[in-house]
Design a protein around this motif. Structure first.
Motif, PDB file in Angstrom:
ATOM      1  N   ILE A 194      -7.449   2.362   7.435  1.00 11.90           N
ATOM      2  CA  ILE A 194      -6.036   2.632   7.182  1.00 11.90           C
ATOM      3  C   ILE A 194      -5.921   3.469   5.905  1.00 11.90           C
ATOM      4  O   ILE A 194      -6.550   3.156   4.886  1.00 11.90           O
ATOM      5  CB  ILE A 194      -5.226   1.338   7.022  1.00 11.90           C
ATOM      6  CG1 ILE A 194      -5.198   0.552   8.342  1.00 11.90           C
ATOM      7  CG2 ILE A 194      -3.797   1.633   6.565  1.00 11.90           C
ATOM      8  CD1 ILE A 194      -4.539  -0.804   8.235  1.00 11.90           C
ATOM      9  N   LYS A 195      -5.127   4.506   6.003  1.00 10.37           N
ATOM     10  CA  LYS A 195      -4.788   5.321   4.834  1.00 10.37           C
ATOM     11  C   LYS A 195      -3.283   5.487   4.821  1.00 10.37           C
ATOM     12  O   LYS A 195      -2.712   6.170   5.676  1.00 10.37           O
ATOM     13  CB  LYS A 195      -5.467   6.695   4.904  1.00 10.37           C
ATOM     14  CG  LYS A 195      -5.224   7.567   3.677  1.00 10.37           C
ATOM     15  CD  LYS A 195      -5.965   8.885   3.794  1.00 10.37           C
ATOM     16  CE  LYS A 195      -5.786   9.726   2.540  1.00 10.37           C
ATOM     17  NZ  LYS A 195      -6.440   9.119   1.351  1.00 10.37           N
ATOM     18  N   GLY A 196      -2.616   4.817   3.890  1.00  5.34           N
ATOM     19  CA  GLY A 196      -1.159   4.867   3.868  1.00  5.34           C
ATOM     20  C   GLY A 196      -0.590   4.285   5.140  1.00  5.34           C
ATOM     21  O   GLY A 196      -0.836   3.134   5.484  1.00  5.34           O
ATOM     22  N   ASP A 201      -7.010   2.925   0.088  1.00  3.98           N
ATOM     23  CA  ASP A 201      -7.302   2.882   1.519  1.00  3.98           C
ATOM     24  C   ASP A 201      -8.206   1.682   1.805  1.00  3.98           C
ATOM     25  O   ASP A 201      -8.874   1.149   0.915  1.00  3.98           O
ATOM     26  CB  ASP A 201      -8.008   4.167   1.944  1.00  3.98           C
ATOM     27  CG  ASP A 201      -7.275   5.417   1.470  1.00  3.98           C
ATOM     28  OD1 ASP A 201      -6.042   5.367   1.341  1.00  3.98           O
ATOM     29  OD2 ASP A 201      -7.956   6.432   1.230  1.00  3.98           O
ATOM     30  N   VAL A 202      -8.247   1.279   3.091  1.00  2.00           N
ATOM     31  CA  VAL A 202      -9.095   0.155   3.472  1.00  2.00           C
ATOM     32  C   VAL A 202      -9.856   0.459   4.752  1.00  2.00           C
ATOM     33  O   VAL A 202      -9.399   1.238   5.599  1.00  2.00           O
ATOM     34  CB  VAL A 202      -8.275  -1.152   3.674  1.00  2.00           C
ATOM     35  CG1 VAL A 202      -7.642  -1.594   2.372  1.00  2.00           C
ATOM     36  CG2 VAL A 202      -7.232  -0.995   4.766  1.00  2.00           C
ATOM     37  N   THR A 203     -11.021  -0.162   4.871  1.00  2.00           N
ATOM     38  CA  THR A 203     -11.770  -0.186   6.128  1.00  2.00           C
ATOM     39  C   THR A 203     -12.118  -1.632   6.431  1.00  2.00           C
ATOM     40  O   THR A 203     -12.239  -2.468   5.525  1.00  2.00           O
ATOM     41  CB  THR A 203     -13.068   0.640   6.060  1.00  2.00           C
ATOM     42  OG1 THR A 203     -13.922   0.086   5.055  1.00  2.00           O
ATOM     43  CG2 THR A 203     -12.780   2.096   5.739  1.00  2.00           C
ATOM     44  N   PHE A 204     -12.283  -1.937   7.721  1.00  2.00           N
ATOM     45  CA  PHE A 204     -12.611  -3.297   8.107  1.00  2.00           C
ATOM     46  C   PHE A 204     -13.057  -3.313   9.563  1.00  2.00           C
ATOM     47  O   PHE A 204     -12.877  -2.330  10.305  1.00  2.00           O
ATOM     48  CB  PHE A 204     -11.410  -4.245   7.926  1.00  2.00           C
ATOM     49  CG  PHE A 204     -10.148  -3.783   8.609  1.00  2.00           C
ATOM     50  CD1 PHE A 204      -9.755  -4.308   9.832  1.00  2.00           C
ATOM     51  CD2 PHE A 204      -9.346  -2.820   8.028  1.00  2.00           C
ATOM     52  CE1 PHE A 204      -8.590  -3.896  10.454  1.00  2.00           C
ATOM     53  CE2 PHE A 204      -8.174  -2.398   8.640  1.00  2.00           C
ATOM     54  CZ  PHE A 204      -7.795  -2.931   9.855  1.00  2.00           C
ATOM     55  N   THR A 205     -13.653  -4.415   9.965  1.00  2.00           N
ATOM     56  CA  THR A 205     -13.976  -4.649  11.361  1.00  2.00           C
ATOM     57  C   THR A 205     -12.888  -5.529  11.946  1.00  2.00           C
ATOM     58  O   THR A 205     -12.715  -6.672  11.515  1.00  2.00           O
ATOM     59  CB  THR A 205     -15.340  -5.336  11.518  1.00  2.00           C
ATOM     60  OG1 THR A 205     -16.329  -4.575  10.837  1.00  2.00           O
ATOM     61  CG2 THR A 205     -15.708  -5.463  12.993  1.00  2.00           C
ATOM     62  N   GLU A 206     -12.123  -4.978  12.886  1.00  2.00           N
ATOM     63  CA  GLU A 206     -11.060  -5.757  13.513  1.00  2.00           C
ATOM     64  C   GLU A 206     -11.658  -6.523  14.696  1.00  2.00           C
ATOM     65  O   GLU A 206     -11.912  -5.966  15.753  1.00  2.00           O
ATOM     66  CB  GLU A 206      -9.932  -4.845  14.000  1.00  2.00           C
ATOM     67  CG  GLU A 206      -8.758  -5.631  14.567  1.00  2.00           C
ATOM     68  CD  GLU A 206      -7.754  -4.745  15.278  1.00  2.00           C
ATOM     69  OE1 GLU A 206      -6.634  -4.595  14.776  1.00  2.00           O
ATOM     70  OE2 GLU A 206      -8.098  -4.199  16.350  1.00  2.00           O
ATOM     71  N   LEU A 240     -10.597   7.321   1.556  1.00  2.00           N
ATOM     72  CA  LEU A 240     -10.730   8.002   2.838  1.00  2.00           C
ATOM     73  C   LEU A 240     -10.096   9.391   2.775  1.00  2.00           C
ATOM     74  O   LEU A 240      -9.049   9.573   2.143  1.00  2.00           O
ATOM     75  CB  LEU A 240     -10.060   7.184   3.940  1.00  2.00           C
ATOM     76  CG  LEU A 240     -10.643   5.797   4.203  1.00  2.00           C
ATOM     77  CD1 LEU A 240      -9.742   5.014   5.159  1.00  2.00           C
ATOM     78  CD2 LEU A 240     -12.052   5.904   4.781  1.00  2.00           C
ATOM     79  N   ALA A 241     -10.716  10.332   3.462  1.00  2.00           N
ATOM     80  CA  ALA A 241     -10.188  11.692   3.514  1.00  2.00           C
ATOM     81  C   ALA A 241      -9.081  11.782   4.559  1.00  2.00           C
ATOM     82  O   ALA A 241      -9.146  11.131   5.608  1.00  2.00           O
ATOM     83  CB  ALA A 241     -11.307  12.679   3.844  1.00  2.00           C
ATOM     84  N   ALA A 242      -8.068  12.593   4.291  1.00  2.00           N
ATOM     85  CA  ALA A 242      -6.960  12.757   5.230  1.00  2.00           C
ATOM     86  C   ALA A 242      -7.442  13.270   6.573  1.00  2.00           C
ATOM     87  O   ALA A 242      -6.926  12.884   7.627  1.00  2.00           O
ATOM     88  CB  ALA A 242      -5.916  13.703   4.639  1.00  2.00           C
TER      89      ALA A 242
END
Length: 266
Positions: free
Chosen positions: A49-51, A19-24, A249-251
């Motif tokens: 984003i997760k999947g 999974d990823v996290t980011f500042t868009e 990340l958790a679902a």
């Protein structure tokens, strides 16, 4: 919103599915078609984003986000949540299909009346007709589309990137870039954006097919979707997702809290 490796090594492949996290960070230029108006705005969203699930949270100085957008590509389900009111609205797969059908009927109606128009009114409607028919796959001749893996390399943040460009023939017969991004195959995440743009018919079927060839994540770049709602508009997104990182990340992070009230469904 665009929102974008191949390796035989097992541990690199394992990294790619995380999974990823980011500042868009997005500089958005909106060009309406029927009224010929341009506007510009800068947006910042906390993104994850997760999947094939994507979440964007718009915040201000307060603790709670003003709006949290969740898109589930597997279900073609969009949910707009408003944490301060504890409400949400959703658009289902059927809603997206109805939206496209309404646009098909509208463009045929506009086309039936355009010959009686003159000047800018006619010019704008002719462009609306061409753009809308293009994304709905209604043109008699499909515009040419090219995908170029440029070979240009750059390290952005922690990630090794290559510049990928997709060009499409416009109504004048000229090739112009609709996607120009630095992508890394060390991460995943582009497919969640592709699901979103496919649901919205924001690019032509031919461009969406080319976008399916893209792997990884769009770290930085520019892309221009088209939305046929209202006065219709082209939206140029100049995005910077360069602080992206792998996480777990958790679902449930991509679910609407049970206490929220559904105020609208399409």
């Amino acid at each position: 919103m665009r929102l974008f490796a191949t390796t035989a090594l097992f541990f690199l492949a394992a990294f790619a599915v995380a999974d990823v996290t980011f500042t868009e960070k997005d500089k958005v230029t909106t060009s309406t078609i029927l009224k010929s108006n341009d506007s510009r705005v800068a947006t910042t969203n906390a993104a994850s984003i997760k999947g094939r699930k994507m979440k964007l949270a718009a915040t201000d100085d307060a603790a709670k986000p003003t709006r949290v957008f969740i898109f589930d590509g597997e279900k073609t389900l969009q949910r707009d949540t408003f944490p301060r009111k504890e409400t949400y609205a959703e658009v289902t797969a059927e809603g997206f299909a109805s939206r496209a059908e309404a646009a098909r009927k509208r463009v045929l109606d506009v086309e039936s009346k355009v010959d009686s128009m003159t000047g800018d009114a006619k010019k704008n409607r002719m462009r609306y007709i061409w753009l809308t028919k293009k994304v709905l796959g209604m043109l008699t001749e499909t515009p040419k589309v090219e995908l170029a893996r440029t070979g240009e390399k750059q390290k952005i943040g922690e990630w090794d990137c290559e510049r990928i460009v997709i060009k499409e023939e416009n109504e004048k017969g000229e090739m112009e870039a609709v996607f120009d991004c630095w992508m890394t195959e060390q991460l995943e995440g582009w497919n969640a954006y592709l699901d979103f743009y496919s649901a919205y018919r924001a690019f032509s079927p031919a461009v969406l097919e080319k976008m399916k060839e893209l792997k990884g994540f769009h770290v930085k770049g520019t892309f221009t979707p088209y939305y046929f709602d209202g006065d219709a508009f082209l939206e140029t997104n100049d995005v910077d997702n360069s602080d992206v990182k792998r996480v777990e990340l958790a679902a449930e992070d991509f679910e609407v809290p049970a206490t929220y009230k559904n105020t609208g469904k399409k």
